[in-house]
Design an enzyme around this catalytic site. Structure first.
Site, PDB file in Angstrom:
ATOM      1  N   ALA A   1      -4.968   3.744   0.525  1.00 56.49           N
ATOM      2  CA  ALA A   1      -3.335   3.619   0.883  1.00 56.49           C
ATOM      3  C   ALA A   1      -2.776   2.485   1.593  1.00 56.49           C
ATOM      4  O   ALA A   1      -1.794   2.806   2.186  1.00 56.49           O
ATOM      5  CB  ALA A   1      -2.677   4.970   0.875  1.00 56.49           C
TER       6      ALA A   1
ATOM      7  N   GLY B   1       0.795  -1.279   0.422  1.00 54.38           N
ATOM      8  CA  GLY B   1      -0.097   0.069  -0.038  1.00 54.38           C
ATOM      9  C   GLY B   1       0.932   1.188   0.053  1.00 54.38           C
ATOM     10  O   GLY B   1       2.031   1.034   0.091  1.00 54.38           O
ATOM     11  N   CYS B   2       0.315   2.299   0.076  1.00 48.73           N
ATOM     12  CA  CYS B   2       1.432   3.352  -0.222  1.00 48.73           C
ATOM     13  C   CYS B   2       1.811   3.740   1.216  1.00 48.73           C
ATOM     14  O   CYS B   2       3.161   4.011   1.280  1.00 48.73           O
ATOM     15  CB  CYS B   2       0.505   4.649  -0.659  1.00 48.73           C
ATOM     16  SG  CYS B   2       1.451   6.309  -0.745  1.00 48.73           S
ATOM     17  N   GLN B   3       1.164   3.517   2.239  1.00 48.10           N
ATOM     18  CA  GLN B   3       1.789   3.521   3.555  1.00 48.10           C
ATOM     19  C   GLN B   3       1.869   2.469   4.427  1.00 48.10           C
ATOM     20  O   GLN B   3       3.088   2.597   5.184  1.00 48.10           O
ATOM     21  CB  GLN B   3       0.497   4.470   4.238  1.00 48.10           C
ATOM     22  CG  GLN B   3       0.470   5.891   3.365  1.00 48.10           C
ATOM     23  CD  GLN B   3      -0.091   6.945   4.557  1.00 48.10           C
ATOM     24  OE1 GLN B   3      -0.174   6.667   5.860  1.00 48.10           O
ATOM     25  NE2 GLN B   3      -0.524   8.103   3.835  1.00 48.10           N
TER      26      GLN B   3
END
Ligand SMILES: Cc1ncc(COP(=O)(O)O)c(C=O)c1O
Lengths: 405, 141
Positions: free
Chosen positions: B118, B50-52
């Site tokens: 994200a 995920g982005c985070q």
């Protein structure tokens, strides 16, 4: 004018809404700022009263719209201390401005030339230059960072040489809040004959740069981070460069004469403003600057400095909280982590309590790499934030720590 | 137990709480019961970015049922994974494929499965199903 916080908050309609049942505490100003009524009104008024395409029509509406758009350019020019209106180029934002310059240098650089970036840049001020390097065979050098989130100036001086053609550094780091010594950075680069681009995306809501005095070759920023709308920004370019760099995009507005044999380009700033621009956005950008100047930047700086000191002190009272970016010169941005807790978890819990902070790498992965962390929680303050909101943040972070620890 | 029955059980458990904080605390607790993926398997092959937050997911087939193990670096993400895995692990590939995740909505944790969030969970659900498809094909042969 005395700084009347309640009056200022009343200028921003969104600040009175609720989120997840709690009054909104908006601490994500470094991502984008909220808009005062004056800016919102200028957009509504434009579309309700004098929407027309500009620079083309002889009819009255078109003239009114053109006048307002050019008036906004003038406002921006004066605010930033830019010598000439034609050095004040409208873009869609910081990213667009950087790409215009990076693209323009393609044929001005040769293999083996060097360009210098800092270790604390937003991806917007890294990737377009890497693409430039791929096109031109130029070498990218990086100014390293200290543990406290400041640049190693002596290392920068060593990187500079006769081969250096360009230096690009942010005025203020979005992930750390560090204010960089750009005056010295520019002066040193100029000694070697290198041009300098300053990414001012994070600076202009907190400070008022005087671009003539600063002497950067290029300065870029986005209106949406300084209380204006999205989709509009400023590219300041010294006249000299405006004449040297080729246009970025072709189209209407940017030409002098078009035939199928040869087209000649319009003069500055239109050479870099192809197509119908964001007219309402440009006008509203001007309105945002007018609004900021009614508050006055000295007042803004004094208030935000005090808020930053209060927030830093209050957050540091939390056990296991570490702040990234502790240099002596900062804007009101605090990037932090709690020991043993993922920033995403903290962001999720505080959001549930109505507090908007940013979590993650903040489009600055090299900084996270430097600290060996997946990201941070970033609280970024505006002059419309209050000490009471800082207290709510601290309380929410403590609650998150309790739930997640 | 069928996937549906487990989902109903989870809905039942969560219905005892009347505010988000209690729901989150329970979810975080459930995260601690997640069958954790073997440390050696936490490689880039099994990571879902995920982005985070990161998610690792592994699957094996035992007695014609898919067994999932997983982990995440974020504790809230881990809690949701634990809920998903409780529902989908130790089930037949065909049943995994025909099930949905609407119960997450009923529980009141819908925001975590938003495609714009994200955290890697939407990709993780996709990955669960891809494993199920792969094993179903294998079983048919
Ligand atoms: C330092 C810095 N540079 C560049 C940008 C990109 O700005 P924009 O997305 O408005 O083009 C940002 C935005 O977050 C930033 O903080």
């Amino acid at each position: 004018m005395a700084f009347d916080i309640q009056k200022i908050r009343a200028d921003f309609p969104i600040l009175s809404r609720k989120v997840n049942g709690y009054p909104l505490v908006y601490l994500d100003n470094a991502a984008t700022s909220q808009k005062p009524q004056a800016v919102i009104d200028s957009i509504v008024y434009y579309y309700s009263n004098y929407n027309a395409n500009i620079h083309r029509g002889v009819h009255s509406l078109s003239q009114e719209a053109t006048d307002a758009y050019e008036m906004a350019r003038k406002t921006i020019q004066e605010h930033f201390g830019i010598k000439n209106a034609h050095e004040t180029i409208f873009t869609s934002g910081t990213t667009h401005g950087i790409n215009i310059v990076a693209s323009g240098f393609t044929n001005l650089l040769k293999k083996g030339d060097e360009i210098i970036v800092s270790a604390m840049e937003h991806h917007s001020n890294i990737v377009p230059w890497q693409m430039l390097c791929e096109r031109s065979g130029t070498i990218l050098k990086v100014i390293p960072m200290n543990e406290n989130g400041t640049l190693q100036f002596s290392a920068y001086e060593k990187l500079l040489s006769e081969k250096t053609k360009l230096v690009f550094v942010n005025h203020v780091s979005n992930a750390l809040g560090t204010i960089n010594p750009i005056e010295e950075i520019i002066a040193k680069a100029h000694e070697k004959g290198a041009a300098v681009l300053i990414d001012g995306a994070q600076a202009c809501s907190h400070l008022k740069p005087d671009l003539q005095k600063l002497d950067a070759d290029f300065y870029v920023t986005s209106a949406h981070k300084m209380y204006g709308p999205t989709g509009i920004g400023l590219l300041f370019m010294k006249e000299k460069w405006g004449n040297i760099l080729p246009p970025y995009q072709g189209g209407g507005e940017m030409i002098k004469e078009v035939t199928f044999e040869k087209t000649t380009y319009a003069c500055l700033p239109h050479k870099f403003e192809a197509g119908t621009p964001n007219i309402a956005g440009g006008i509203a950008f001007g309105a945002a600057i007018d609004y900021l100047n009614t508050i006055n930047f000295n007042e803004i700086e004094t208030y935000e400095t005090e808020l930053l000191a209060y927030a830093t002190q209050s957050l540091l009272e939390i056990d296991g909280l570490k702040i990234y970016g502790t240099g002596p010169s900062k804007t009101s941005v605090i990037s932090f982590n709690l020991e043993g807790i993922h920033p995403y978890d903290i962001g999720t819990i505080v959001d549930k309590l109505g507090i908007a902070v940013r979590t993650g790498h903040h489009c600055a992965q090299p900084i996270m790499e430097y600290y060996k962390i997946p990201g941070t929680v970033r609280a970024s303050f505006s002059f419309y934030n209050t000490k009471e909101e800082v207290d709510l943040l601290v309380k929410a972070v403590k609650k998150a720590q309790l739930m997640l620890g | 137990m069928t996937i549906k029955a487990i989902q109903d059980e989870l809905i039942d458990e969560f219905s005892m709480f009347d505010d988000w904080m209690q729901r989150y605390e329970y979810m975080i607790d459930l995260g601690k019961s997640l069958p954790i993926i073997d440390e050696n398997l936490k490689t880039d092959d099994l990571i879902i970015k995920g982005c985070q937050s990161k998610v690792w997911l592994n699957a094996t087939l035992e007695n014609e049922k898919v067994i999932f193990t997983a982990d995440s670096d974020a504790i809230i993400t881990k809690g949701i994974i634990a809920i998903l895995i409780r529902a989908f692990s130790n089930q037949k590939p065909a049943d995994i494929l025909s099930a949905n995740t609407d119960f997450i909505d009923t529980i009141g944790l819908k925001e975590h499965l938003s495609p714009t969030r994200a955290n890697g969970l939407v990709s993780m659900i996709k990955q669960l199903k891809i494993y199920a498809i792969a094993y179903q094909t294998q079983l048919k042969k």
